[in-house]
Motif scaffolding. Structure first.
Motif, short mmCIF file in Angstrom:
data_model
loop_
_atom_site.label_atom_id
_atom_site.label_comp_id
_atom_site.label_asym_id
_atom_site.label_seq_id
_atom_site.Cartn_x
_atom_site.Cartn_y
_atom_site.Cartn_z
N VAL A 96 0.85 -1.20 0.00
CA VAL A 96 0.00 0.00 0.00
C VAL A 96 0.88 1.25 0.00
CG1 VAL A 96 -1.67 1.33 1.35
CG2 VAL A 96 -1.94 -1.14 1.13
N ALA A 97 1.90 1.23 0.88
CA ALA A 97 2.80 2.40 0.96
C ALA A 97 3.52 2.59 -0.37
CB ALA A 97 3.81 2.20 2.08
N ALA A 98 3.96 1.48 -0.98
CA ALA A 98 4.67 1.57 -2.26
C ALA A 98 3.74 2.10 -3.35
CB ALA A 98 5.23 0.21 -2.65
N ALA A 99 2.49 1.64 -3.35
CA ALA A 99 1.53 2.09 -4.38
C ALA A 99 1.29 3.60 -4.25
CB ALA A 99 0.21 1.34 -4.24
N ILE A 100 1.16 4.07 -3.02
CA ILE A 100 0.93 5.51 -2.81
C ILE A 100 2.18 6.30 -3.24
CG2 ILE A 100 0.51 7.29 -1.05
CD1 ILE A 100 -1.10 5.01 0.43
N GLY A 101 3.35 5.77 -2.86
CA GLY A 101 4.60 6.41 -3.26
C GLY A 101 4.72 6.49 -4.78
N LEU A 102 4.36 5.39 -5.44
CA LEU A 102 4.44 5.37 -6.91
C LEU A 102 3.49 6.39 -7.53
CD1 LEU A 102 4.63 1.65 -8.14
CD2 LEU A 102 6.19 3.51 -8.63
N MET A 103 2.31 6.53 -6.94
CA MET A 103 1.33 7.50 -7.46
C MET A 103 1.88 8.93 -7.34
SD MET A 103 -1.33 6.34 -8.86
CE MET A 103 -2.54 7.64 -8.88
N MET B 404 -11.63 16.60 -16.73
CA MET B 404 -12.77 17.48 -16.57
C MET B 404 -12.39 18.97 -16.75
SD MET B 404 -15.74 17.56 -13.91
CE MET B 404 -17.00 18.79 -14.13
N ARG B 405 -11.32 19.39 -16.06
CA ARG B 405 -10.93 20.80 -16.15
C ARG B 405 -9.51 20.97 -16.67
NH1 ARG B 405 -12.14 23.84 -10.56
NH2 ARG B 405 -10.68 22.29 -9.73
N ASN B 406 -8.93 19.84 -17.14
CA ASN B 406 -7.51 19.84 -17.54
C ASN B 406 -6.66 20.42 -16.42
OD1 ASN B 406 -8.53 18.94 -19.91
ND2 ASN B 406 -8.32 20.88 -20.99
N SER B 407 -6.91 19.94 -15.21
CA SER B 407 -6.24 20.52 -14.05
C SER B 407 -5.45 19.46 -13.29
CB SER B 407 -7.31 21.14 -13.14
OG SER B 407 -6.81 21.31 -11.84
N MET B 408 -4.16 19.76 -13.08
CA MET B 408 -3.32 18.86 -12.30
C MET B 408 -3.76 18.87 -10.83
SD MET B 408 -1.28 17.48 -14.46
CE MET B 408 0.09 16.71 -13.67
N PHE B 409 -4.37 19.98 -10.42
CA PHE B 409 -4.86 20.10 -9.05
C PHE B 409 -5.91 19.01 -8.77
CE2 PHE B 409 -8.00 21.93 -6.06
CZ PHE B 409 -7.18 22.14 -4.96
N ASP B 410 -6.76 18.74 -9.77
CA ASP B 410 -7.79 17.71 -9.60
C ASP B 410 -7.19 16.31 -9.42
OD1 ASP B 410 -9.78 19.56 -9.64
OD2 ASP B 410 -10.35 19.24 -11.74
N ILE B 411 -6.00 16.10 -9.97
CA ILE B 411 -5.34 14.80 -9.77
C ILE B 411 -4.94 14.66 -8.30
CG2 ILE B 411 -3.36 13.34 -10.40
CD1 ILE B 411 -3.40 14.59 -13.17
N ILE B 412 -4.46 15.76 -7.72
CA ILE B 412 -4.09 15.73 -6.29
C ILE B 412 -5.33 15.44 -5.45
CG2 ILE B 412 -3.16 17.08 -4.36
CD1 ILE B 412 -1.50 18.64 -6.36
N ILE B 413 -6.45 16.08 -5.81
CA ILE B 413 -7.71 15.86 -5.07
C ILE B 413 -8.12 14.39 -5.19
CG2 ILE B 413 -10.18 16.47 -4.96
CD1 ILE B 413 -8.17 18.66 -4.02
N MET B 414 -8.01 13.85 -6.40
CA MET B 414 -8.39 12.45 -6.62
C MET B 414 -7.53 11.51 -5.77
SD MET B 414 -7.40 9.51 -8.32
CE MET B 414 -6.15 10.03 -9.48
N MET B 415 -6.22 11.78 -5.76
CA MET B 415 -5.31 10.92 -4.99
C MET B 415 -5.63 11.02 -3.49
SD MET B 415 -1.60 11.52 -6.60
CE MET B 415 -1.14 11.08 -8.22
N THR B 416 -5.88 12.24 -3.02
CA THR B 416 -6.20 12.41 -1.59
C THR B 416 -7.50 11.68 -1.26
OG1 THR B 416 -5.24 14.60 -1.84
CG2 THR B 416 -6.36 14.17 0.22
N ALA B 417 -8.51 11.84 -2.14
CA ALA B 417 -9.78 11.16 -1.91
C ALA B 417 -9.59 9.64 -1.94
CB ALA B 417 -10.80 11.58 -2.96
N GLY B 418 -8.71 9.17 -2.83
CA GLY B 418 -8.43 7.73 -2.92
C GLY B 418 -7.82 7.21 -1.63
N LEU B 419 -6.87 7.98 -1.11
CA LEU B 419 -6.21 7.57 0.14
C LEU B 419 -7.22 7.57 1.29
CD1 LEU B 419 -3.50 6.83 1.37
CD2 LEU B 419 -3.06 9.23 1.78
N LEU B 420 -8.06 8.60 1.32
CA LEU B 420 -9.09 8.68 2.36
C LEU B 420 -10.05 7.48 2.24
CD1 LEU B 420 -10.25 10.59 4.63
CD2 LEU B 420 -11.86 11.38 2.91
#
Lengths: 167, 494
Positions: A96-103, B404-420
């Protein structure tokens, strides 16, 4: 051990959101109410933030309560069986940590070299992490996959792909 | 209404909507077949593609994925003893024993026929009932919308799983997320921290993709060493007329149960499937066969869960209230396409809504053809390397969030939401309440503001209108029934 980590994570998440709510309270102090009413840009965040803090505190106390109870021993045992040993559990966490790091790296690479090149590097790494490791297959999947993404998104559908922004 | 429905069919078959629907059903079945991948995730990932085509075409594709995904779960339940989706949990009880006894093909044929007929009945009920509800809902003013939003938020208690407090906490997170951006009453930029990216608040799509697709992909990486159970070989796919006549009454009954269960916000396809299974067992002439490979035990839950798909769309289209995760994601898709779900959709965009209804009906016909003729292909899908699919989900998630908005910021939001989303799944926190909060927050906040401005802050306005009083009663009964339910389940546990 497993539940200890879970408990820490659960408390951490709840504390994090309490902190966020307090931060929102502080920031929203700048927003004024509509004259003579309790309406304004701060009303809804204050209301929701307060309710969320109450639930977060209940969650924390509940977690601490479970942690100190005798039931915890049974839960610990059940989790050990479910995750099939210490090593396997460590491996799962590492993945999981590696996957997040890769992302995160993938994101930075997109900023530096754009979507196509970043994906060419990211996909084999992610396939490796996913136990898909025969070199020839990895190369074929990467090349076919990236070509498919480019043709279907960029060429056929006209969907823009992330471009390099640093250089 | 019939004319509109015919126009919907005409649009469906004279544009790219029908191929999109067909493609959606195929993709949905593939996602449903693969354990761990769900229709909800597929819908979330493909929403970005829908705004490059017309809304009707895009929605047809999403409807296809939803219907196909729920049916597809039965294939892995029958052949692998692993339900591809929670909805197929009840199908496993008799589907797998049938396969063990050498009737895998028959079980799949029954599941296909029952899913299609059940789905068709549900779609017909949706097409005729939803416009009638919309006629009532079109009279709603701001006070009714506030109460409707609050009623929607009470659904959190149904989708909270084991812990109500965790569900409510997750719902509050969603509501807090919805407060970013311009305040609907005073137009003050709120929590934007000087960045233009947050001026319109968080975009819904990156959050959807993050919590429903990326979090599942992280789980896929975590479990990538897990061994898939051996697959049972598929036999001839088909059933006799006698067997069909035996299961038909159960299919029809389950279809009505499923549609009703789906129409009640907060329930879901899994509940519909188990209720249908229970009713079929109760009313069967051969209850002793249940659990050992009963054909009725396969037909009933499949008819129930596919009918539920259409039932769940009734509150979504007419009131804008998502009852469960997949409809919440489709609702998000509607909003991304610039459509406001609710009664006005029936008067403002009838051509879209009736094309969607035509799609729900047609998706079942596609499903029966694909299920019976393509069973061998879908069985082969089970042997696809999951590791490759999981790796590509990460890439699709990035593309979906960005496009959707051609925004790199939205990728960060997606990743954060994914982690959450992943952390929530580890800690047994339900994710759908977050989405309910994000979607319903602006509805409640803006209409509450309008209501209080109109009434000079007098809350009695909620008690002066008949529809408002009706909603207050529903909200109170929902809260009381939930408190009773939790109290009762605690007592049972003790």
């Amino acid at each position: 051990m497993i539940t200890n980590r879970k408990t820490a994570l659960e408390i951490g998440v709840n504390v994090l959101f309490i902190t966020i709510a307090i931060g929102m309270f502080i920031v929203s102090a700048d927003y004024k109410f509509v004259r003579g009413t309790l309406l304004g840009a701060r009303t809804f965040p204050l209301l929701v933030g307060s309710i969320m803090m109450v639930f977060a505190l209940i969650n924390i106390f509940k977690t601490l309560g479970i942690q100190s109870s005798e039931e915890n021993v049974e839960v610990e045992q059940a989790l050990k069986e479910l995750t099939k040993g210490k090593f396997n559990n460590w491996l799962r966490t590492y993945r999981v940590a590696a996957a997040i790091g890769l992302m995160v790296l993938y994101y930075l690479m997109m900023l530096a070299v754009g979507f196509i090149f970043a994906t060419v590097i990211f996909l084999p790494a992610m396939l490796y992490l996913n136990e898909y490791r025969k070199p020839m297959k990895v190369i074929v999947v990467t090349i076919v996959g990236v070509a498919f993404l480019y043709i279907s998104f960029k060429v056929l559908l006209g969907v823009p792909l992330p471009t390099a922004q640093l250089f | 209404m019939i004319t509109y429905l015919f126009n919907g069919f005409e649009f469906l078959f004279t544009t790219m909507a029908a191929p999109a629907l067909f493609g959606g059903v195929v993709l949905g079945i593939i996602l449903g077949v693969l354990p761990g991948l769900t229709a909800t995730m597929g819908i979330a990932l493909l929403i970005p593609l829908t705004y490059y085509v017309s809304p009707s075409v895009g929605l047809s594709m999403l409807i296809g994925i939803f219907a196909g995904g729920i049916y597809g779960g039965s294939v892995s339940a029958i052949l692998l003893k692993t339900p591809g989706t929670p909805a197929a949990g009840a199908t496993l009880l008799d589907g797998y024993p049938m396969a063990q006894n050498g009737y895998a093909g028959k079980a799949i044929a029954i599941a296909t026929i029952a899913s299609a007929i059940g789905g068709l009945i549900g779609a017909l009920i949706l097409s005729f009932l939803a416009p009638q509800i919309a006629k009532i809902a079109v009279r709603f003013g701001p006070p009714e919308y506030v109460l409707l939003g609050i009623y929607g938020l009470t659904m959190i208690s149904y989708v909270s799983g084991k812990s109500l407090v965790k569900g409510l906490f997750a719902g509050c997170i969603g509501l807090l997320i919805s407060t970013f951006g311009i305040d609907p009453i005073t137009s003050v930029p709120r929590f934007t921290f000087g960045t233009l990216n947050l001026l319109t608040g968080f975009e819904l799509l990156p959050i959807l993709i993050g919590i429903f697709a990326m979090s599942q992909a992280i789980e896929g990486v975590r479990d990538s060493r897990e061994v898939t159970p051996p697959q049972i070989k598929l036999t001839r796919v088909g059933i006799s007329v006698k067997e069909f006549l035996r299961i038909l009454p159960h299919i029809v009954k389950s279809a009505f149960i499923g549609t009703f269960v789906g129409a009640v916000p907060g329930t879901g396809t899994d509940i519909a499937a188990f209720l249908s299974y229970g009713e079929a067992k109760r009313s069967s002439k051969h209850p002793e066969e249940f659990g050992n490979g009963s054909i009725e035990g396969v037909a009933a839950p499949e008819a129930g869960n596919n009918a539920c798909v259409n039932g769940a769309m009734i509150p979504m289209f007419t009131l804008g209230i998502p009852g469960e995760a997949a409809t919440a994601v489709i609702l998000g898709g509607l909003m991304v396409l610039g459509l406001q779900p609710g009664p006005l959709l029936f008067t403002d965009k009838p051509e879209i809504i009736y094309t969607v209804f035509a799609s729900t009906i047609t998706s079942n016909i596609f499903m029966i053809v694909l299920g019976l003729l393509g069973a061998r292909f879908f069985a082969k899908v089970l042997s696809l390397p999951k590791s490759v699919i999981v790796s590509f989900i990460f890439v699709f998630s990035v593309l979906g969030a960005y496009s959707m908005r051609n925004s790199m910021f939205d990728i960060i939001i997606m990743m954060t939401a994914g982690l959450l989303g992943y952390i929530f799944s580890v800690l047994d926190y339900p994710v759908p309440p977050v989405l309910l909060g994000v979607i319903l927050g602006p509805l409640v906040e803006s209409n509450l503001g309008r209501t209080l401005l109109v009434s000079d802050g007098n809350l009695m306005i909620f008690f002066k209108r008949p529809i408002s009083i009706f909603f207050i009663l529903i909200i109170l009964s929902t809260i009381v029934s939930n408190i009773y339910k939790h109290y009762k389940s605690k007592r049972v546990l003790q």
